[in-house]
Design a protein around this motif. Structure first.
Motif, PDB file in Angstrom:
ATOM      1  N   GLN A  60      55.278  40.248  14.927  1.00  0.00           N
ATOM      2  CA  GLN A  60      54.058  40.055  14.129  1.00  0.00           C
ATOM      3  C   GLN A  60      52.788  40.133  14.979  1.00  0.00           C
ATOM      4  O   GLN A  60      51.682  40.051  14.449  1.00  0.00           O
ATOM      5  CB  GLN A  60      54.100  38.701  13.415  1.00  0.00           C
ATOM      6  CG  GLN A  60      55.239  38.538  12.434  1.00  0.00           C
ATOM      7  CD  GLN A  60      55.138  39.518  11.287  1.00  0.00           C
ATOM      8  OE1 GLN A  60      54.100  39.655  10.649  1.00  0.00           O
ATOM      9  NE2 GLN A  60      56.222  40.216  11.013  1.00  0.00           N
ATOM     10  N   GLY A  61      52.951  40.256  16.306  1.00  0.00           N
ATOM     11  CA  GLY A  61      51.796  40.348  17.200  1.00  0.00           C
ATOM     12  C   GLY A  61      51.134  38.998  17.472  1.00  0.00           C
ATOM     13  O   GLY A  61      49.971  38.949  17.876  1.00  0.00           O
ATOM     14  N   ILE A  62      51.881  37.920  17.306  1.00  0.00           N
ATOM     15  CA  ILE A  62      51.321  36.580  17.484  1.00  0.00           C
ATOM     16  C   ILE A  62      51.570  36.044  18.891  1.00  0.00           C
ATOM     17  O   ILE A  62      50.708  35.378  19.460  1.00  0.00           O
ATOM     18  CB  ILE A  62      51.895  35.628  16.415  1.00  0.00           C
ATOM     19  CG1 ILE A  62      51.420  36.118  15.044  1.00  0.00           C
ATOM     20  CG2 ILE A  62      51.469  34.185  16.660  1.00  0.00           C
ATOM     21  CD1 ILE A  62      52.193  35.575  13.889  1.00  0.00           C
ATOM     22  N   ILE A  63      52.737  36.348  19.441  1.00  0.00           N
ATOM     23  CA  ILE A  63      53.045  35.925  20.803  1.00  0.00           C
ATOM     24  C   ILE A  63      53.489  37.123  21.623  1.00  0.00           C
ATOM     25  O   ILE A  63      53.859  38.171  21.078  1.00  0.00           O
ATOM     26  CB  ILE A  63      54.123  34.819  20.846  1.00  0.00           C
ATOM     27  CG1 ILE A  63      55.451  35.292  20.260  1.00  0.00           C
ATOM     28  CG2 ILE A  63      53.628  33.554  20.158  1.00  0.00           C
ATOM     29  CD1 ILE A  63      56.601  34.297  20.415  1.00  0.00           C
ATOM     30  N   ARG A  64      53.428  36.947  22.929  1.00  0.00           N
ATOM     31  CA  ARG A  64      53.892  37.973  23.869  1.00  0.00           C
ATOM     32  C   ARG A  64      54.382  37.274  25.125  1.00  0.00           C
ATOM     33  O   ARG A  64      54.053  36.117  25.364  1.00  0.00           O
ATOM     34  CB  ARG A  64      52.783  38.958  24.213  1.00  0.00           C
ATOM     35  CG  ARG A  64      51.623  38.327  24.949  1.00  0.00           C
ATOM     36  CD  ARG A  64      50.492  39.336  25.162  1.00  0.00           C
ATOM     37  NE  ARG A  64      49.326  38.692  25.715  1.00  0.00           N
ATOM     38  CZ  ARG A  64      49.110  38.517  27.017  1.00  0.00           C
ATOM     39  NH1 ARG A  64      49.988  38.948  27.893  1.00  0.00           N
ATOM     40  NH2 ARG A  64      48.019  37.910  27.444  1.00  0.00           N
ATOM     41  N   ARG A  74      45.803  37.463  22.265  1.00  0.00           N
ATOM     42  CA  ARG A  74      44.358  37.224  22.295  1.00  0.00           C
ATOM     43  C   ARG A  74      43.788  36.837  20.926  1.00  0.00           C
ATOM     44  O   ARG A  74      42.928  35.969  20.817  1.00  0.00           O
ATOM     45  CB  ARG A  74      43.668  38.487  22.811  1.00  0.00           C
ATOM     46  CG  ARG A  74      42.302  38.263  23.355  1.00  0.00           C
ATOM     47  CD  ARG A  74      41.831  39.491  24.049  1.00  0.00           C
ATOM     48  NE  ARG A  74      42.679  39.655  25.241  1.00  0.00           N
ATOM     49  CZ  ARG A  74      42.353  40.362  26.285  1.00  0.00           C
ATOM     50  NH1 ARG A  74      41.229  41.010  26.305  1.00  0.00           N
ATOM     51  NH2 ARG A  74      43.148  40.445  27.320  1.00  0.00           N
ATOM     52  N   LYS A  75      44.287  37.459  19.880  1.00  0.00           N
ATOM     53  CA  LYS A  75      43.785  37.214  18.527  1.00  0.00           C
ATOM     54  C   LYS A  75      44.001  35.767  18.073  1.00  0.00           C
ATOM     55  O   LYS A  75      43.232  35.228  17.289  1.00  0.00           O
ATOM     56  CB  LYS A  75      44.479  38.173  17.551  1.00  0.00           C
ATOM     57  CG  LYS A  75      44.043  38.024  16.122  1.00  0.00           C
ATOM     58  CD  LYS A  75      44.736  39.048  15.235  1.00  0.00           C
ATOM     59  CE  LYS A  75      44.329  38.876  13.777  1.00  0.00           C
ATOM     60  NZ  LYS A  75      45.018  39.834  12.912  1.00  0.00           N
ATOM     61  N   TYR A  76      45.049  35.131  18.582  1.00  0.00           N
ATOM     62  CA  TYR A  76      45.436  33.794  18.099  1.00  0.00           C
ATOM     63  C   TYR A  76      45.187  32.664  19.101  1.00  0.00           C
ATOM     64  O   TYR A  76      45.376  31.501  18.766  1.00  0.00           O
ATOM     65  CB  TYR A  76      46.913  33.801  17.701  1.00  0.00           C
ATOM     66  CG  TYR A  76      47.169  34.741  16.561  1.00  0.00           C
ATOM     67  CD1 TYR A  76      46.929  34.350  15.250  1.00  0.00           C
ATOM     68  CD2 TYR A  76      47.617  36.043  16.785  1.00  0.00           C
ATOM     69  CE1 TYR A  76      47.145  35.220  14.187  1.00  0.00           C
ATOM     70  CE2 TYR A  76      47.837  36.924  15.727  1.00  0.00           C
ATOM     71  CZ  TYR A  76      47.592  36.501  14.443  1.00  0.00           C
ATOM     72  OH  TYR A  76      47.795  37.366  13.395  1.00  0.00           O
ATOM     73  N   ILE A  77      44.733  33.001  20.280  1.00  0.00           N
ATOM     74  CA  ILE A  77      44.678  32.012  21.357  1.00  0.00           C
ATOM     75  C   ILE A  77      43.726  30.842  21.101  1.00  0.00           C
ATOM     76  O   ILE A  77      43.983  29.725  21.543  1.00  0.00           O
ATOM     77  CB  ILE A  77      44.373  32.703  22.713  1.00  0.00           C
ATOM     78  CG1 ILE A  77      44.859  31.828  23.845  1.00  0.00           C
ATOM     79  CG2 ILE A  77      42.918  33.055  22.848  1.00  0.00           C
ATOM     80  CD1 ILE A  77      45.018  32.570  25.141  1.00  0.00           C
TER      81      ILE A  77
END
Length: 118
Positions: A60-64, A74-77
Motif C-alpha cells: 500500500q506504500g505505507i511502510i518500507r 515519507r507520506k505517512y511519517i
C-alpha cells in the motif's frame, strides 16, 4: 575467583552497572512507544500474521524497509501513526546495538482498520 578491575570494582559489578545503564537507555528510548501495538497484535484481529500485515502495508506504500527495519514512508511519517520500539542486541563482534521495531499508535491501529475494511 572474582577478578578486580577498574578502581576496585569486580567484573560482576561492572557488568551489573552496564546492564543498568542499558536498561535506562532502553526505557528512555521506548517511553513514547510504551502503549503501542506490534504488527502481530494488530494482525491477529484480522486473522493475519505480522509478516502478512507488513507485506500488505508495504504494498500500500505505507511502510518500507530501511537498513533492515520497517519504517513509515515519507507520506505517512508525520501523521502519528507509528513509533519505533528498541531492543538491545549484541552483534557478531560483541558490540552493543539498538535495533528498532515499528509499532503502531492507537491512531495507526485505526488507520490500518480503515485500510483493511476497503
Amino acid at each position: 575467583m572474582m577478578k578486580t578491575f577498574y578502581l576496585g570494582f569486580s567484573e560482576e559489578e561492572i557488568v551489573n552497572k552496564a546492564e543498568e545503564i542499558i536498561a535506562e537507555e532502553l526505557e528512555e528510548k521506548n517511553r513514547k512507544s510504551r502503549f503501542c501495538y506490534t504488527p502481530t497484535e494488530i494482525a491477529k484481529l484480522y486473522n493475519m500474521s505480522g509478516n502478512d500485515l507488513n507485506s500488505f502495508l508495504k504494498d500500500q506504500g505505507i511502510i518500507r524497509k530501511q537498513e533492515g527495519a520497517w519504517c513509515l514512508t515519507r507520506k505517512y511519517i508525520h501523521r502519528d501513526l507509528a513509533r519505533h520500539r528498541y531492543i538491545a542486541k549484541t552483534n557478531q563482534k560483541g558490540q552493543l546495538m539498538f535495533k528498532a521495531k515499528l509499532v503502531w499508535t492507537d491512531k495507526g491501529k485505526d488507520f490500518i482498520k480503515q485500510l483493511i475494511k476497503y
